[in-house]
Design an enzyme around this catalytic site. Structure first.
Site, PDB file in Angstrom:
ATOM      1  N   SER A   1      68.965  44.882  47.694  1.00  0.00           N
ATOM      2  CA  SER A   1      68.537  45.803  49.337  1.00  0.00           C
ATOM      3  C   SER A   1      68.880  44.855  50.423  1.00  0.00           C
ATOM      4  CB  SER A   1      67.311  46.390  48.985  1.00  0.00           C
ATOM      5  OG  SER A   1      66.065  45.036  48.874  1.00  0.00           O
TER       6      SER A   1
ATOM      7  N   LYS B   1      64.169  40.983  57.570  1.00  0.00           N
ATOM      8  CA  LYS B   1      64.231  42.524  57.045  1.00  0.00           C
ATOM      9  C   LYS B   1      63.437  43.513  57.127  1.00  0.00           C
ATOM     10  CE  LYS B   1      64.860  43.265  52.204  1.00  0.00           C
ATOM     11  NZ  LYS B   1      64.737  44.058  50.503  1.00  0.00           N
TER      12      LYS B   1
ATOM     13  N   SER C   1      66.678  41.221  45.407  1.00  0.00           N
ATOM     14  CA  SER C   1      67.573  41.204  46.903  1.00  0.00           C
ATOM     15  C   SER C   1      67.314  41.016  47.083  1.00  0.00           C
ATOM     16  CB  SER C   1      66.455  42.419  46.989  1.00  0.00           C
ATOM     17  OG  SER C   1      66.619  44.121  46.708  1.00  0.00           O
TER      18      SER C   1
HETATM   19  N1  GLN Z   1      68.357  46.531  42.982  1.00  0.00           N
HETATM   20  C1  GLN Z   1      66.971  46.727  42.813  1.00  0.00           C
HETATM   21  C2  GLN Z   1      66.946  47.679  42.370  1.00  0.00           C
HETATM   22  O1  GLN Z   1      66.807  48.416  43.236  1.00  0.00           O
HETATM   23  C3  GLN Z   1      66.561  45.061  43.515  1.00  0.00           C
HETATM   24  C4  GLN Z   1      65.481  46.070  44.791  1.00  0.00           C
HETATM   25  C5  GLN Z   1      64.928  44.875  45.025  1.00  0.00           C
HETATM   26  O2  GLN Z   1      64.831  43.492  44.834  1.00  0.00           O
HETATM   27  N2  GLN Z   1      64.306  45.091  46.384  1.00  0.00           N
HETATM   28  O3  GLN Z   1      65.561  47.959  42.891  1.00  0.00           O
END
Ligand code: GLN
Length: 511
Positions: free
Chosen positions: A164, A89, A188
């Site tokens: 994400s 990532k 994410s």
């Molecule tokens: N979707 C969540 C957010 O927008 C999780 C993000 C993450 O785990 N990096 O914060």
């Protein structure tokens, strides 16, 4: 190369095997790392135009593969996954490779060092394929907030791959990489795994180093594996996990082998004596019908295998999303203050010149996307002198209550389960204009981050109404990550026995 004939690519091609299978083929000399790496690069060339899982490919991948082959030939003792390719990532710093975290503000930035997890993969002789797409600074649940364009779900290119870490999940689900790394601040790793039919694990907070992971919210962030099988996730976790003196929150525990836990789980005859807690608040009537249906079928399978299913209640989970969306922006607004046009990446000079502050503000205006700006504003507001107690202070109290809910639940159950996401993959564009709808997709995953406990998402079948993957989340107390791998591997076997195939082998063809 022949065009891929099914979801996985050319039947029997090297990109269709799991990391554990590839490791065996490499070890026996049946294939070389160069061949394995080339097969994945070919697959990327064939399908990534449509999927857009990668932001950057490692131009040294084949060179590394050749050097691993040479070491093996020379009889060097190599790690279990030596020569196996992995995708990373883009939130993780990689020496000599761009690391943008999906943001324009870091466009072209090449870190002068590796994140600890990346350094450990290199030391274990894995081959880095490249960097995967993500929502900007890991803010989002769909990968649509990437400054470099959205990633598409391999099951249906009109749908989101989760976020994400949509890039890592899509790369694995599209057979472009056997394994990948992600980061999980509020889901994410787990939510993208759920909506792409892959496996994703958020380790115990402090179990995996955050050094060199571009910070979103430091008290929540955790790096972890993405894969197509539970064993593969465990093999990656074994390599990246363990104490790192460069991360002040890194635990000094000695961890058991998670691969051993997964292997034991796969062989486990039944689940007698295991108490599985179903969190009432995470089995909500508002969830997509097919997700709930698959979840209850999976519970029946677990019960059929001898587990005791107990209902537990965690009343404060109802406030988890609200607390998270104060704590996360507060920490993010502070972490992102370092992008000031002086030290990293982009610098924009206002027309006609200006003060240092003018340069900073022009840079941040041009370099950050709308979701990042929204959260910086929310976070600075929540931390401001007049509102600190009312917002940030209250959110921290809720966080403590959620931790207590978990403690009470784990007094009644060895592991907890819930759907990993409330819906299957939604359509691209469906929620991008509606931040609250997007935030609510994290309702199932956020509590684990607030409490620092480990969680895994595992495929539990296709939703009948749309034929898209659903995931079950397994959670364990802090430091008991091995329980996830053990139960996960048992459930994976029970489901494959039921279906007669793995979930991803049923994915529609990409070309
Ligand atoms: N979707 C969540 C957010 O927008 C999780 C993000 C993450 O785990 N990096 O914060």
């Amino acid at each position: 190369m022949a065009a891929p004939t099914n979801a996985t690519g050319t039947a029997g091609a090297l990109n269709t095997f799991t990391a554990a299978e590839l490791a065996q083929k490499l070890d026996s000399g049946e294939v070389s790392s160069v061949e394995v790496t080339q097969a994945h690069l070919d697959r990327i060339a064939a399908v990534d135009g449509g999927v857009h899982a990668f932001l950057h490919l490692n131009d040294k991948a084949l060179e590394t593969a050749a050097s691993v082959d040479a070491k093996r030939k020379a009889g060097e003792k190599l790690g279990l996954l030596a020569g196996v390719p992995i995708a990373i990532k883009d939130v993780l710093c990689t020496l000599g490779m761009p690391s943008t975290a999906g943001s324009r503000i870091l466009e072209g930035w090449v870190p002068p060092y590796d994140a600890t997890v990346v350094a450990r993969l290199r030391a274990a002789n894995l081959v880095l394929l490249g960097k995967t797409n993500m929502d900007e600074f890991a803010m989002g649940s769909s990968t649509e907030f990437s400054a470099y364009g959205a990633t598409h779900n391999p099951w249906d290119l009109d749908r989101i791959p989760g976020g994400s870490g949509g890039g890592s999940a899509a790369a694995v689900a599209a057979f472009e990489a056997p394994i990948a790394l992600g980061s999980d601040t509020g889901g994410s790793i787990r939510q993208p795994a759920a909506v792409t039919g892959s496996v994703g694990v958020k380790p115990t907070y402090g179990g995996v180093s955050r050094y060199g992971a571009i910070a979103l919210a430091s008290s929540l962030d955790q790096v972890g594996p993405v894969s197509r099988t539970v064993l593969d996730a465990a093999l990656v976790h074994d390599i990246i996990g363990g104490h790192d003196p460069r991360d002040s929150t890194s635990l000094t525990d000695t961890w058991p082998s998670f691969a051993d836990a997964a292997r034991a789980g796969a062989l486990q005859e039944n689940l007698k004596g295991l108490r599985i807690g179903v969190v009432k608040e995470l089995d909500a009537p508002g969830f997509q019908a097919g997700v709930s249906q698959r979840f209850h079928e999976t519970l029946a399978i677990l019960e059929g295998a001898g587990a005791e299913i107990v209902e537990v209640s965690a009343p404060n989970f109802d406030y988890a999303v609200a607390a998270y969306y104060l704590i996360l922006p507060a920490e993010a607004s502070s972490n992102l203050a370092k992008f000031d046009s002086v030290r990293f990446g982009l610098r924009v000079n206002p027309v006609g010149g200006g003060t240092v502050e003018d340069v900073m503000s022009a840079t941040r205006e041009a370099g950050f996307g709308p979701e990042v700006k929204r959260r910086i504003i929310l976070g600075t507001y929540a931390l401001s002198a007049g509102y600190y107690d009312a917002y940030y202070g209250s959110a921290q109290k809720v966080r403590t209550l959620i931790q207590r809910d978990f403690a009470a639940a784990f007094a009644q159950a060895d592991v907890l389960v819930s759907p990993a996401a409330p819906t299957t993959a939604f359509r691209l564009g469906e929620k991008v204009e509606d931040p609250l709808a997007m935030y609510l997709n994290d309702v199932t995953t956020i509590p684990a981050n607030l409490a620092g406990i480990p969680g895994m998402s595992l495929p539990m079948g296709l939703a009948p109404e749309d034929g898209l993957p659903t995931g079950i989340q397994i959670m364990a107390p802090a430091r008991a990550d091995d329980r996830l791998y053990k139960l996960g591997a048992t459930l994976e076997r029970l489901l494959v026995d039921k279906w007669g195939h793995t979930l991803l082998s049923q994915a529609p063809a990409l070309t």
